[in-house]
Design a protein around this motif. Structure first.
Motif, mmCIF file in Angstrom:
data_model
loop_
_atom_site.group_PDB
_atom_site.id
_atom_site.type_symbol
_atom_site.label_atom_id
_atom_site.label_comp_id
_atom_site.label_asym_id
_atom_site.label_seq_id
_atom_site.Cartn_x
_atom_site.Cartn_y
_atom_site.Cartn_z
ATOM 1 N N UNK A 270 -25.501 105.142 113.454
ATOM 2 C CA UNK A 270 -24.242 104.441 113.746
ATOM 3 C C UNK A 270 -23.860 103.547 112.561
ATOM 4 N N UNK A 271 -24.048 104.108 111.364
ATOM 5 C CA UNK A 271 -23.918 103.298 110.152
ATOM 6 C C UNK A 271 -22.488 102.822 109.914
ATOM 7 N N UNK A 272 -21.503 103.539 110.456
ATOM 8 C CA UNK A 272 -20.105 103.146 110.262
ATOM 9 C C UNK A 272 -19.739 101.950 111.133
ATOM 10 N N UNK A 273 -20.611 101.633 112.083
ATOM 11 C CA UNK A 273 -20.385 100.536 113.020
ATOM 12 C C UNK A 273 -20.977 99.243 112.469
ATOM 13 N N UNK A 274 -20.161 98.214 112.231
ATOM 14 C CA UNK A 274 -20.714 96.951 111.734
ATOM 15 C C UNK A 274 -21.435 96.182 112.837
ATOM 16 N N UNK A 275 -22.727 96.010 112.653
ATOM 17 C CA UNK A 275 -23.554 95.231 113.579
ATOM 18 C C UNK A 275 -24.015 93.980 112.844
ATOM 19 N N UNK A 276 -23.655 92.823 113.363
ATOM 20 C CA UNK A 276 -23.894 91.598 112.611
ATOM 21 C C UNK A 276 -24.810 90.613 113.307
ATOM 22 N N UNK A 277 -25.101 89.542 112.590
ATOM 23 C CA UNK A 277 -25.814 88.383 113.132
ATOM 24 C C UNK A 277 -24.827 87.217 113.122
ATOM 25 N N UNK A 278 -24.600 86.633 114.293
ATOM 26 C CA UNK A 278 -23.553 85.632 114.460
ATOM 27 C C UNK A 278 -24.149 84.242 114.672
ATOM 28 N N UNK A 279 -23.516 83.269 114.070
ATOM 29 C CA UNK A 279 -23.873 81.869 114.280
ATOM 30 C C UNK A 279 -22.677 81.151 114.895
ATOM 31 N N UNK A 280 -22.837 80.656 116.113
ATOM 32 C CA UNK A 280 -21.750 79.971 116.804
ATOM 33 C C UNK A 280 -21.844 78.464 116.553
ATOM 34 N N UNK A 281 -20.716 77.916 116.113
ATOM 35 C CA UNK A 281 -20.656 76.491 115.779
ATOM 36 C C UNK A 281 -19.535 75.809 116.559
ATOM 37 N N UNK A 282 -19.518 76.042 117.872
ATOM 38 C CA UNK A 282 -18.470 75.452 118.702
ATOM 39 C C UNK A 282 -17.345 76.403 119.020
ATOM 40 N N UNK A 283 -17.601 77.696 119.046
ATOM 41 C CA UNK A 283 -16.573 78.694 119.351
ATOM 42 C C UNK A 283 -16.014 78.462 120.757
ATOM 43 N N UNK A 284 -14.687 78.524 120.883
ATOM 44 C CA UNK A 284 -14.049 78.400 122.180
ATOM 45 C C UNK A 284 -14.360 79.639 123.015
ATOM 46 N N UNK A 285 -14.795 79.427 124.265
ATOM 47 C CA UNK A 285 -15.191 80.539 125.134
ATOM 48 C C UNK A 285 -14.595 80.345 126.520
ATOM 49 N N UNK A 286 -14.175 81.474 127.124
ATOM 50 C CA UNK A 286 -13.598 81.444 128.463
ATOM 51 C C UNK A 286 -14.636 81.958 129.469
ATOM 52 N N UNK A 287 -14.977 81.182 130.495
ATOM 53 C CA UNK A 287 -15.974 81.650 131.472
ATOM 54 C C UNK A 287 -15.406 82.790 132.324
ATOM 55 N N UNK A 288 -16.269 83.767 132.631
ATOM 56 C CA UNK A 288 -15.879 84.903 133.463
ATOM 57 C C UNK A 288 -16.948 85.121 134.517
ATOM 58 N N UNK A 289 -16.534 85.199 135.775
ATOM 59 C CA UNK A 289 -17.483 85.437 136.853
ATOM 60 C C UNK A 289 -18.212 84.165 137.265
ATOM 61 N N UNK A 290 -19.021 84.247 138.311
ATOM 62 C CA UNK A 290 -19.743 83.063 138.819
ATOM 63 C C UNK A 290 -20.722 82.513 137.782
ATOM 64 N N UNK A 291 -20.746 81.210 137.666
ATOM 65 C CA UNK A 291 -21.682 80.565 136.743
ATOM 66 C C UNK A 291 -23.119 80.865 137.174
ATOM 67 N N UNK A 292 -23.975 81.105 136.187
ATOM 68 C CA UNK A 292 -25.377 81.362 136.476
ATOM 69 C C UNK A 292 -25.692 82.782 136.890
#
Length: 537
Positions: A270-292
Motif C-alpha cells: 500500500x505504498x501509494x497510501x501515506x501512513x503517518x505519525x501524528x502529534x496532536x497539540x490541541x487539535x479541535x475535536x468533535x465528540x461522536x457517540x456516547x462518552x467512554x
C-alpha cells in the motif's frame, strides 16, 4: 570470414514479442469480461440489476482503461508520498506530497459519489469491487475509511454540533462537487490493536475537545477528516471524536488544525497510501457517540466496515490475478507447448480461479446479509432483540471476521501462485501489477486486527453466546444449504474445540488446540464460500 554489416543486422536478432499478450490485457474490460461478477450481481441486485448492469458498462471502462494506467504510474518508487514540513517562508504546513496521477485518480474515484444516497447499495458495492482491482492505488484505503466515518456520523447524529452534519454532507453527498475523504487514527505506539491502552488525551473545551498526544499509525494522512480515539481527561475509558484536518478557511493556507505530521512511514505494501505519525497539540475535536464507549463504537462500526471492505478488496485482487494469469497461460509457449497445456500449470490456474470465484461469491453473500439486516452495526449484540435476529446479527459479525482473516490469507497464496505462472517475469514490477497487489494484500492482512487477534476474538465470541446460541445451531445456520454430513462434522469439531485450551496458558495442549482452531476457521469459512458459489449456479 568477413562479417558484413548486413550479417550483423541478421545475426543474434530475436523477434519474440509480448505485444499480443499486452494488447489482449489492455483491451480487457474488468466487468464485461467477468462472468462470475455479472452472475453474482444478477442474483443479489434483483430488480435493480439491469439499471446497475448498464451503469457498470460505462464505469468499468473507466476503471480498466483510464484509471489502471494512472494506478500503475502512481506506484513507481520515485512517486511514493513524502512530506514537505515547511514552506519557503518558514511556515509549518506538513504538506503530504503525492504524484499528479494519484490526485487525478482520487478526484475521479471520489467524484463518482459512491456513498451518495442516490446510488443503489449494490451499484456502489460492484463499483468498489472493480476499483479494488487496481490494488491500493492511493484510493482503496481512503474509500474504506470514508465508509466508516459516514456510518459513524449517521449512527450518532448530534444537533448540538452542526459541524458534524456538514462533515456528513461533505463526505457522503459532496459540497459543490467536492467530496471529502475520511481517515481513522486509533493505533498508538504502546498498544497496536489494543485500543483500551490509548493514552491520547481529550481535554474538554466547551462542547468540543482539544487533543494532546501521539498517534503512531495514521493511514490516509492527507484526509479531510479523521475518526480518532482518545481518553477524556480524568477518565480511563476511550471515547470517539471527529477531527477536521483544517478549520474553516485554513485549508488553502495549509494551516493544520493543531497537529503535526512527524513523518510518513515506509511500508512494504500500500505504498501509494501515506501512513503517518501524528502529534496532536490541541487539535479541535468533535465528540461522536456516547462518552467512554469509543472501543465498542470503533469495533462495532468503523472496524467492522473496514474488515468488510477488506473482504471485498480480496475478491477484487483475486479476480484480477485469475484473469491475468489465465491470459498469460494462454499466451506463453515454453518447451513447445502453451503454459496452460501442462497439467501442473493448469492445476495452478484452476486453483486460482476457484479461489477467486469462491471468494467473490462469499463477499456478495455476506454483503447481502449486511444489507438485509438493515444497519446491523452496533457495539455488541443487543439483548433486547428477538432471539432469531440476535442470531443473525451474531452470524454476520463472525462472518465478517472470518472473511477478513481467511480471504487475506488465501489471497496472498493466490497472488503468489499467479506470480508463479509468469515465472521470472512474475516478479518484474513493470511487467504486471501482481507483485504490487501481493504486497498490498499482505498489508491488508495486518490492518484492522492481525490473524491471531481475530482468531482469538472469534473463539471468545462463540464461547460467550453458548447459553443462548448453541455452537451446533451456529454451524447449522451459517452452513445452511450444506449436506447434513458436512454440518455435523463442523458442529462436532467446534463443540470439541470450545472445550479445549485454545486461549489458555501456553502448553503443548494449548498450542495443539490453537493450531486446530486456526485450521477449523479456515475450512469452515471455505465451506461457507462454497455454498455461496453453488447458489450462483
Amino acid at each position: 570470414m568477413t562479417i558484413t554489416s548486413q550479417d550483423q543486422k541478421v545475426r543474434g536478432k530475436n523477434s519474440y514479442t509480448f505485444d499480443e499478450f499486452l494488447e489482449k490485457r489492455s483491451s480487457l474490460d474488468w466487468y464485461k469480461n467477468d462472468p462470475i461478477l455479472q452472475k453474482a450481481l444478477k442474483k443479489y441486485a434483483g430488480a435493480k440489476y439491469e439499471q446497475i448492469h448498464n451503469e457498470l458498462q460505462h464505469f468499468s471502462s473507466a476503471v480498466s482503461s483510464r484509471w489502471n494506467p494512472l494506478a500503475e504510474r502512481a506506484a513507481r518508487p520515485e512517486a511514493r508520498p513524502s512530506m514537505l514540513h515547511f514552506d519557503a517562508f518558514n511556515h509549518r504546513i506538513d504538506r503530504v506530497v503525492r504524484p499528479m496521477e494519484t490526485h487525478q485518480l482520487e478526484k475521479e474515484v471520489f467524484g463518482a459519489g459512491l456513498f451518495s444516497s442516490k446510488m443503489p447499495a449494490w451499484e456502489s458495492f460492484a463499483k468498489r469491487m472493480l476499483i479494488h482491482q487496481l490494488g491500493e492505488a492511493g484510493v482503496a484505503c481512503p474509500l474504506t475509511c470514508t465508509i466508516g466515518l459516514i456510518a459513524l456520523l449517521e449512527q450518532y447524529p448530534n444537533e448540538d454540533i452542526p459541524e458534524l452534519e456538514q462533515i456528513l454532507q461533505h463526505t457522503k453527498e459532496g459540497l459543490e462537487g467536492d467530496f471529502a475523504i475520511g481517515a481513522q487514527f486509533m493505533t498508538e505506539i504502546q498498544g497496536g490493536s489494543d485500543l483500551p491502552a490509548n493514552v491520547l488525551e481529550a481535554v474538554p473545551d466547551g462542547k468540543y475537545y482539544r487533543l494532546f498526544g501521539n498517534k503512531f499509525f495514521c493511514s490516509v494522512a492527507h484526509a479531510d477528516y479523521s475518526v480518532v480515539t482518545a481518553k477524556i481527561s480524568g477518565t480511563d475509558k476511550v471515547s470517539t471524536f471527529i477531527v477536521p484536518s483544517w478549520l474553516s478557511g485554513d485549508k488553502d493556507k495549509e494551516k493544520r488544525n493543531g497537529y503535526e505530521i512527524n513523518r510518513i512511514k515506509w511500508k512494504m505494501g500500500t505504498a501509494e497510501l501515506p501512513t503517518g505519525e501524528f502529534q496532536y497539540n490541541g487539535a479541535l475535536a468533535y465528540p461522536v457517540g456516547p462518552a467512554g464507549k469509543g472501543v465498542a463504537i470503533a469495533a462495532g462500526i468503523v472496524l467492522t466496515l473496514s474488515r468488510l471492505e477488506i473482504g471485498i478488496a480480496c475478491a477484487g485482487f483475486m479476480l484480477r490475478a485469475a484473469r491475468e494469469a489465465s491470459l498469460y497461460g494462454n499466451f506463453r509457449t515454453v518447451f513447445g507447448k502453451k503454459v496452460k497445456d501442462y497439467p501442473l500449470s493448469v492445476r495452478t490456474l484452476k486453483k486460482i480461479e476457484d479461489a477467486a470465484h469462491r471468494t467473490t461469491a462469499g463477499a456478495f453473500k455476506i454483503y447481502h446479509q449486511f444489507l438485509f439486516l438493515d444497519q446491523p452495526l452496533n457495539a455488541g449484540i443487543p439483548v433486547d432483540q428477538p432471539i432469531e435476529l440476535r442470531k443473525q446479527l451474531f452470524n454476520l459479525r463472525e462472518l465478517v471476521l472470518l472473511q477478513k482473516i481467511c480471504a487475506t490469507n488465501e489471497g496472498a497464496e493466490v497472488l503468489r501462485d499467479a506470480i508463479s505462472v509468469f515465472a521470472g517475469h512474475g516478479v518484474m514490477e513493470e511487467f504486471s501489477s501482481l507483485p504490487r497487489i501481493f504486497r498490498d494484500i499482505v498489508v491488508n492482512e495486518q490492518w484492522e486486527g492481525p490473524r491471531n487477534l481475530l482468531l482469538t476474538q472469534i473463539y471468545r465470541d462463540i464461547q460467550r453466546v453458548t447459553d443462548w446460541y448453541p455452537s451446533a445451531d451456529f454451524v447449522a445456520n451459517v452452513l445452511e444449504g450444506a449436506s447434513q454430513e458436512t454440518i455435523d462434522r463442523f458442529a462436532e469439531q467446534l463443540t470439541d474445540l470450545l472445550q479445549r485450551p485454545v486461549c489458555g496458558e501456553v502448553s503443548e495442549a494449548s498450542m495443539e488446540a490453537a493450531e486446530e482452531w486456526d485450521v477449523f476457521c479456515d475450512s469452515f469459512f471455505k465451506a461457507y464460500q462454497k455454498i455461496a458459489l453453488e447458489e450462483l449456479q
